[in-house]
Motif scaffolding. Structure first.
Motif, PDB file in Angstrom:
ATOM      1  N   UNK A  47      -4.815 -18.224 -19.590  1.00 41.50           N
ATOM      2  CA  UNK A  47      -5.384 -18.208 -20.934  1.00 41.50           C
ATOM      3  C   UNK A  47      -5.373 -19.631 -21.482  1.00 41.50           C
ATOM      4  N   UNK A  48      -6.519 -20.049 -22.018  1.00 39.25           N
ATOM      5  CA  UNK A  48      -6.667 -21.426 -22.482  1.00 39.25           C
ATOM      6  C   UNK A  48      -6.718 -21.503 -24.002  1.00 39.25           C
ATOM      7  N   UNK A  49      -6.099 -22.542 -24.521  1.00 37.20           N
ATOM      8  CA  UNK A  49      -6.160 -22.875 -25.945  1.00 37.20           C
ATOM      9  C   UNK A  49      -6.983 -24.155 -26.060  1.00 37.20           C
ATOM     10  N   UNK A  77       1.566 -23.122 -18.434  1.00 39.47           N
ATOM     11  CA  UNK A  77       2.248 -24.271 -19.060  1.00 39.47           C
ATOM     12  C   UNK A  77       1.694 -25.595 -18.549  1.00 39.47           C
ATOM     13  N   UNK A  78       0.371 -25.709 -18.606  1.00 46.74           N
ATOM     14  CA  UNK A  78      -0.300 -26.931 -18.186  1.00 46.74           C
ATOM     15  C   UNK A  78      -1.024 -27.517 -19.398  1.00 46.74           C
ATOM     16  N   UNK A  79      -0.385 -28.444 -20.124  1.00 44.91           N
ATOM     17  CA  UNK A  79      -1.055 -29.037 -21.282  1.00 44.91           C
ATOM     18  C   UNK A  79      -2.124 -30.036 -20.853  1.00 44.91           C
ATOM     19  N   UNK A  80      -3.136 -30.141 -21.686  1.00 39.00           N
ATOM     20  CA  UNK A  80      -4.193 -31.144 -21.512  1.00 39.00           C
ATOM     21  C   UNK A  80      -4.805 -31.116 -20.115  1.00 39.00           C
ATOM     22  N   UNK A  83     -11.951 -33.074 -27.692  1.00 37.42           N
ATOM     23  CA  UNK A  83     -11.609 -31.711 -27.281  1.00 37.42           C
ATOM     24  C   UNK A  83     -10.458 -31.747 -26.284  1.00 37.42           C
ATOM     25  N   UNK A  84      -9.442 -30.956 -26.552  1.00 30.31           N
ATOM     26  CA  UNK A  84      -8.280 -30.864 -25.671  1.00 30.31           C
ATOM     27  C   UNK A  84      -8.133 -29.412 -25.229  1.00 30.31           C
ATOM     28  N   UNK A  85      -8.004 -29.201 -23.911  1.00 33.31           N
ATOM     29  CA  UNK A  85      -7.853 -27.859 -23.358  1.00 33.31           C
ATOM     30  C   UNK A  85      -6.448 -27.726 -22.771  1.00 33.31           C
ATOM     31  N   UNK A  86      -5.715 -26.703 -23.221  1.00 36.23           N
ATOM     32  CA  UNK A  86      -4.351 -26.443 -22.741  1.00 36.23           C
ATOM     33  C   UNK A  86      -4.296 -25.094 -22.047  1.00 36.23           C
ATOM     34  N   UNK A  87      -3.633 -25.052 -20.892  1.00 36.86           N
ATOM     35  CA  UNK A  87      -3.403 -23.794 -20.175  1.00 36.86           C
ATOM     36  C   UNK A  87      -2.078 -23.210 -20.660  1.00 36.86           C
ATOM     37  N   UNK A  88      -2.169 -22.167 -21.458  1.00 34.32           N
ATOM     38  CA  UNK A  88      -0.971 -21.555 -22.046  1.00 34.32           C
ATOM     39  C   UNK A  88      -0.197 -20.762 -20.995  1.00 34.32           C
ATOM     40  N   UNK A  89      -0.906 -20.052 -20.145  1.00 40.25           N
ATOM     41  CA  UNK A  89      -0.266 -19.168 -19.164  1.00 40.25           C
ATOM     42  C   UNK A  89       0.592 -19.934 -18.168  1.00 40.25           C
TER      43      UNK A  89
END
Length: 307
Positions: free
Chosen positions: A63-65, A96-99, A88-94
């Motif tokens: 899931x991405x934020x 734990x992969x920021x940016x 635009x910054x995309x973080x992988x919440x699932x």
């Protein structure tokens, strides 16, 4: 003195009457425009997205934020255009992969029509780009027709077709859909073993292909988008045209908080436009008519008063 009062009343009344249509049909359109000092943060979510992780050298699902920050460059704005910078910054919440992805975009557009303007260092990822079509917003008084809207991934404008009317949080909106056909966006090299190519060693050349669908919900009076959904499909293909792996596959939707903020802003803009186009001109007509009538009546009574 009485004659002067009469002329003053009639003069002011005539001025207000003449000012009403000027404000309604010309001045309002010049006053209402996209802001030069724009600042906003929008958030989108993409559930179950797939992307190729450079850190893990494989495709991950999560899931991405997505956080989009837009800031106006006031120094480059003038009476006709505005210039906005976007990050635009995309973080992988699932996982734990920021940016996992960071992108930049600089756009200039006509502050009244929303059409792209090529000036002021417009760029995507700091590389110069030629803008065309609508940028960020639709024109004021949106029509139920097809508009060209710029797609920053493909770096071209594509048709956004009107499909229906729909309310967003109680606010009437026009819905437009834009389909982007498969478009090659870049060429790079990648290890053959990472791409699952047996019998091949070393790096191979791959092309990144993008296609997608964007749905816009637009408040028609202001031309402001109040909701957005992006279906993004990107894959890596080798030079023989064979698809080797997913690069980025996701459906991103604006969060309820972002939609609520955009709806509130559009409602305020719509009220301001209604005030400038309808309420104030109507008040000017009424006041002007009353002043002219008062002046005429005062002028008729003056001779009787002196007899």
């Amino acid at each position: 003195m009485g004659r002067i009062s009469t002329l003053v009343l009639i003069g002011f009344g005539a001025f207000f009457i003449a000012l009403a249509p000027l404000l309604k049909f010309w001045a309002a359109s010049q006053i209402i425009s996209a802001p030069a000092d724009q600042f906003g943060i929008t958030r989108l979510e993409a559930k179950g997205a797939q992307y190729f992780s450079l850190q893990d050298l494989k495709v991950l699902t999560g899931d991405l934020d997505i956080i989009v920050t837009t800031r106006g460059d006031v120094k480059e704005a003038n009476s006709q255009r505005v210039v906005w910078d976007e990050a635009t910054v995309v973080n992988d919440v699932t996982n734990s992969r920021p940016q996992i992805d960071i992108s930049e975009r600089r756009s200039a557009f006509d502050r009244y029509t929303g059409l792209g303007v090529n000036c002021c260092g417009t760029s995507i990822e700091k590389a110069p780009v030629t803008l065309e079509g609508q940028i960020y917003k639709f024109p004021f008084d949106v029509e139920k027709k097809t508009y060209k809207v710029f797609n920053s991934t493909a770096q071209k404008a594509f048709d956004a077709k009107f499909v229906r009317e729909e309310s967003v949080n109680g606010l009437p909106a026009y819905v437009f859909e834009q389909d982007v056909p498969p478009t090659k966006t870049e060429t790079r090299t990648a290890p053959a073993n990472v791409l699952g190519m047996t019998g091949t060693t070393g790096d191979v050349q791959v092309d990144r292909w993008y296609d997608g669908k964007t749905t816009y919900w637009v408040e028609p009076v202001t031309g402001a988008p109040v909701k957005q959904e992006l279906q993004r499909h990107e894959v890596l293909k080798t030079q023989d045209g064979v698809e080797r792996t997913a690069a980025f596959v996701a459906t991103a939707k604006m969060t309820e908080q972002t939609i609520g903020d955009l709806v509130k802003s559009a409602q305020e803009g719509k009220s301001q436009i209604n005030l400038l186009r309808n309420i104030i001109p109507l008040v000017l007509l009424i006041v002007g008519g009353v002043l002219v009538l008062a002046g005429v009546l005062l002028g008729r009574r003056r001779p009787d008063a002196t007899e």
